[in-house]
Write a protein that holds these residues in place. Structure first.
Motif, PDB file in Angstrom:
ATOM      1  N   VAL A 297       0.836  -1.202   0.000  1.00  0.00           N
ATOM      2  CA  VAL A 297       0.000   0.000   0.000  1.00  0.00           C
ATOM      3  C   VAL A 297       0.873   1.254   0.000  1.00  0.00           C
ATOM      4  CG1 VAL A 297      -1.707   1.342   1.279  1.00  0.00           C
ATOM      5  CG2 VAL A 297      -1.935  -1.147   1.128  1.00  0.00           C
ATOM      6  N   ALA A 298       1.884   1.284   0.886  1.00  0.00           N
ATOM      7  CA  ALA A 298       2.777   2.428   0.962  1.00  0.00           C
ATOM      8  C   ALA A 298       3.616   2.547  -0.308  1.00  0.00           C
ATOM      9  CB  ALA A 298       3.687   2.310   2.182  1.00  0.00           C
ATOM     10  N   LEU A 299       4.013   1.400  -0.849  1.00  0.00           N
ATOM     11  CA  LEU A 299       4.802   1.387  -2.080  1.00  0.00           C
ATOM     12  C   LEU A 299       4.001   2.018  -3.236  1.00  0.00           C
ATOM     13  CD1 LEU A 299       6.868  -1.627  -3.393  1.00  0.00           C
ATOM     14  CD2 LEU A 299       5.398  -0.331  -4.922  1.00  0.00           C
ATOM     15  N   GLU A 300       2.753   1.601  -3.377  1.00  0.00           N
ATOM     16  CA  GLU A 300       1.930   2.135  -4.464  1.00  0.00           C
ATOM     17  C   GLU A 300       1.655   3.629  -4.274  1.00  0.00           C
ATOM     18  OE1 GLU A 300      -2.191   1.124  -6.924  1.00  0.00           O
ATOM     19  OE2 GLU A 300      -1.581  -0.120  -5.213  1.00  0.00           O
ATOM     20  N   LYS A 301       1.468   4.042  -3.033  1.00  0.00           N
ATOM     21  CA  LYS A 301       1.243   5.459  -2.747  1.00  0.00           C
ATOM     22  C   LYS A 301       2.466   6.286  -3.155  1.00  0.00           C
ATOM     23  CE  LYS A 301       0.121   8.696   0.990  1.00  0.00           C
ATOM     24  NZ  LYS A 301      -0.178   8.838   2.452  1.00  0.00           N
ATOM     25  N   TYR A 302       3.642   5.763  -2.849  1.00  0.00           N
ATOM     26  CA  TYR A 302       4.875   6.467  -3.220  1.00  0.00           C
ATOM     27  C   TYR A 302       5.022   6.508  -4.738  1.00  0.00           C
ATOM     28  CZ  TYR A 302       9.842   7.646  -3.477  1.00  0.00           C
ATOM     29  OH  TYR A 302      11.051   8.248  -3.773  1.00  0.00           O
ATOM     30  N   TYR A 303       4.760   5.392  -5.396  1.00  0.00           N
ATOM     31  CA  TYR A 303       4.842   5.348  -6.862  1.00  0.00           C
ATOM     32  C   TYR A 303       3.884   6.367  -7.482  1.00  0.00           C
ATOM     33  CZ  TYR A 303       4.630   3.572 -11.646  1.00  0.00           C
ATOM     34  OH  TYR A 303       4.669   3.476 -13.026  1.00  0.00           O
ATOM     35  N   ASN A 304       2.660   6.419  -6.994  1.00  0.00           N
ATOM     36  CA  ASN A 304       1.655   7.319  -7.555  1.00  0.00           C
ATOM     37  C   ASN A 304       2.009   8.789  -7.342  1.00  0.00           C
ATOM     38  OD1 ASN A 304       0.111   5.167  -8.459  1.00  0.00           O
ATOM     39  ND2 ASN A 304      -1.217   5.135  -6.658  1.00  0.00           N
ATOM     40  N   SER A 305       2.831   9.076  -6.341  1.00  0.00           N
ATOM     41  CA  SER A 305       3.211  10.469  -6.079  1.00  0.00           C
ATOM     42  C   SER A 305       4.027  11.075  -7.229  1.00  0.00           C
ATOM     43  CB  SER A 305       4.014  10.567  -4.768  1.00  0.00           C
ATOM     44  OG  SER A 305       5.328  10.039  -4.925  1.00  0.00           O
ATOM     45  N   PHE A 306       4.617  10.215  -8.051  1.00  0.00           N
ATOM     46  CA  PHE A 306       5.400  10.705  -9.188  1.00  0.00           C
ATOM     47  C   PHE A 306       4.523  11.058 -10.394  1.00  0.00           C
ATOM     48  CE2 PHE A 306       8.519   8.308  -6.759  1.00  0.00           C
ATOM     49  CZ  PHE A 306       9.662   9.083  -6.861  1.00  0.00           C
ATOM     50  N   HIS A 307       3.294  10.545 -10.410  1.00  0.00           N
ATOM     51  CA  HIS A 307       2.367  10.774 -11.525  1.00  0.00           C
ATOM     52  C   HIS A 307       2.960  10.299 -12.856  1.00  0.00           C
ATOM     53  CE1 HIS A 307      -0.199  13.029  -8.819  1.00  0.00           C
ATOM     54  NE2 HIS A 307       0.840  13.754  -8.447  1.00  0.00           N
ATOM     55  N   PHE A 308       3.560   9.123 -12.813  1.00  0.00           N
ATOM     56  CA  PHE A 308       4.076   8.526 -14.028  1.00  0.00           C
ATOM     57  C   PHE A 308       2.919   8.166 -14.959  1.00  0.00           C
ATOM     58  CE2 PHE A 308       7.608   6.830 -11.116  1.00  0.00           C
ATOM     59  CZ  PHE A 308       8.474   7.856 -11.450  1.00  0.00           C
ATOM     60  N   GLN A 309       3.223   7.998 -16.229  1.00  0.00           N
ATOM     61  CA  GLN A 309       2.191   7.609 -17.189  1.00  0.00           C
ATOM     62  C   GLN A 309       1.765   6.157 -17.001  1.00  0.00           C
ATOM     63  OE1 GLN A 309       3.939   8.584 -21.035  1.00  0.00           O
ATOM     64  NE2 GLN A 309       2.904  10.562 -21.058  1.00  0.00           N
ATOM     65  N   ASN A 310       2.686   5.319 -16.506  1.00  0.00           N
ATOM     66  CA  ASN A 310       2.389   3.901 -16.314  1.00  0.00           C
ATOM     67  C   ASN A 310       1.866   3.634 -14.906  1.00  0.00           C
ATOM     68  OD1 ASN A 310       3.540   2.906 -18.946  1.00  0.00           O
ATOM     69  ND2 ASN A 310       5.370   3.862 -18.083  1.00  0.00           N
ATOM     70  N   THR A 311       1.278   2.468 -14.723  1.00  0.00           N
ATOM     71  CA  THR A 311       0.782   2.064 -13.406  1.00  0.00           C
ATOM     72  C   THR A 311       1.439   0.753 -12.993  1.00  0.00           C
ATOM     73  OG1 THR A 311      -1.080   0.889 -14.431  1.00  0.00           O
ATOM     74  CG2 THR A 311      -1.446   3.183 -13.761  1.00  0.00           C
ATOM     75  N   LEU A 312       1.347   0.435 -11.702  1.00  0.00           N
ATOM     76  CA  LEU A 312       1.890  -0.817 -11.192  1.00  0.00           C
ATOM     77  C   LEU A 312       0.949  -1.970 -11.516  1.00  0.00           C
ATOM     78  CD1 LEU A 312       3.166   0.311  -7.663  1.00  0.00           C
ATOM     79  CD2 LEU A 312       4.479   0.092  -9.779  1.00  0.00           C
ATOM     80  N   ASP A 313       1.520  -3.162 -11.653  1.00  0.00           N
ATOM     81  CA  ASP A 313       0.696  -4.337 -11.928  1.00  0.00           C
ATOM     82  C   ASP A 313       0.226  -4.971 -10.622  1.00  0.00           C
ATOM     83  OD1 ASP A 313       2.845  -5.791 -10.878  1.00  0.00           O
ATOM     84  OD2 ASP A 313       3.671  -6.262 -12.855  1.00  0.00           O
ATOM     85  N   ILE A 314      -0.383  -6.140 -10.711  1.00  0.00           N
ATOM     86  CA  ILE A 314      -0.945  -6.792  -9.522  1.00  0.00           C
ATOM     87  C   ILE A 314       0.140  -7.247  -8.547  1.00  0.00           C
ATOM     88  CG2 ILE A 314      -3.033  -7.542 -10.713  1.00  0.00           C
ATOM     89  CD1 ILE A 314      -1.786 -10.319 -10.972  1.00  0.00           C
ATOM     90  N   ASN A 315       1.392  -7.279  -9.008  1.00  0.00           N
ATOM     91  CA  ASN A 315       2.502  -7.645  -8.129  1.00  0.00           C
ATOM     92  C   ASN A 315       3.228  -6.425  -7.566  1.00  0.00           C
ATOM     93  OD1 ASN A 315       2.296 -10.548  -8.573  1.00  0.00           O
ATOM     94  ND2 ASN A 315       3.044 -10.136 -10.656  1.00  0.00           N
ATOM     95  N   SER A 316       2.564  -5.273  -7.642  1.00  0.00           N
ATOM     96  CA  SER A 316       3.136  -4.014  -7.153  1.00  0.00           C
ATOM     97  C   SER A 316       4.438  -3.670  -7.872  1.00  0.00           C
ATOM     98  CB  SER A 316       3.392  -4.074  -5.638  1.00  0.00           C
ATOM     99  OG  SER A 316       2.201  -4.332  -4.939  1.00  0.00           O
ATOM    100  N   GLY A 317       4.469  -3.962  -9.156  1.00  0.00           N
ATOM    101  CA  GLY A 317       5.693  -3.720  -9.905  1.00  0.00           C
ATOM    102  C   GLY A 317       5.465  -3.255 -11.325  1.00  0.00           C
TER     103      GLY A 317
END
Length: 233
Positions: free
Chosen positions: A132-152
């Motif tokens: 959950v924290a990992l995805e929140k941090y990733y989303n803070s960058f507002h990248f064009q791509n998203t994480l998959d079901i394995n948080s990667g």
């Protein structure tokens, strides 16, 4: 004789360094800024040795490989061979992979395999966080791509010392405006031909800035100078 060898190294090294940076296929001296003011790695994220990893004041290759280690192992080896081994000698360069909790044992095995083919791994960092924290941090960058079901994701990113995302934009390629904020670690060719080139440009950018502003001394050159003066005595 020793004095002449030292003097030869003193004059040849800058030429070798220039030739290294000049091999970048870009003509640009600067790597475009994509987005700014990103967050540093949260303090709750910890590495294997419980060390706090920071992106500040480092040129960072940032990745989020995910929990399926068997699936992404080849990607990590691509990064190690095509990027890390080439630039690990630069003290301001690092690789930071944000991993889901529970992958520590698999990562230790990866590191052991890296150690067989890479002499120095001190700038290869794996940092762990709950999904959950990992995805929140990733989303803070507002990248064009998203994480998959394995948080990667197989995509990796270049961040400069000020936590600014670097990449390619604005340059016309075959009539189209190029935009690139990430590099696919699945593709050894993309890492070798594009990402490696862009990292080289960023390193050259900092080298030119330091030379222009004279903000710090070249430790290696100072040591050479001291050695020459010592040999004269």
């Amino acid at each position: 004789m020793k004095k002449y060898i030292v003097l030869t190294v003193l004059f040849i090294l800058p030429i070798v360094a220039y030739m290294f940076f000049a091999t970048a296929t870009h003509n640009s001296l600067f790597l475009p800024e994509i987005s700014k003011n990103h967050q540093d790695v949260p303090t709750t994220f910890q590495s294997l040795n419980k060390e706090q990893i920071t992106l500040k004041d480092k040129i960072t290759i940032l990745g989020f490989p995910g929990s399926n280690i068997e699936e992404v192992k080849a990607n990590l080896f691509n990064l190690n061979q095509k990027i890390y081994n080439k630039y690990s000698g630069f003290k301001d360069f690092q690789m930071v992979m944000i991993m889901p909790e529970g992958t520590q044992e698999e990562v230790l095995k990866i590191q052991a395999e890296f150690a067989r083919i890479t002499k120095e791994l001190q700038n290869w960092h794996f940092v762990f966080a709950n999904p959950v924290a990992l995805e929140k941090y990733y989303n803070s960058f507002h990248f064009q791509n998203t994480l998959d079901i394995n948080s990667g994701t197989s995509f990796v990113y270049i961040l400069d010392k000020n936590l600014t995302l670097r990449g390619r934009k604005g340059q016309k390629i075959k009539g189209k405006i190029e935009y690139k904020e990430c590099y696919d670690s699945k593709s050894a060719a993309e890492l070798h031909n594009e990402m490696s080139d862009d990292v080289k440009i960023l390193l050259r950018e900092y080298r030119l800035a330091l030379k222009k502003n004279n903000t710090r001394k070249d430790d290696f050159r100072d040591n050479i100078k001291n050695q020459v003066e010592k040999n004269k005595k």
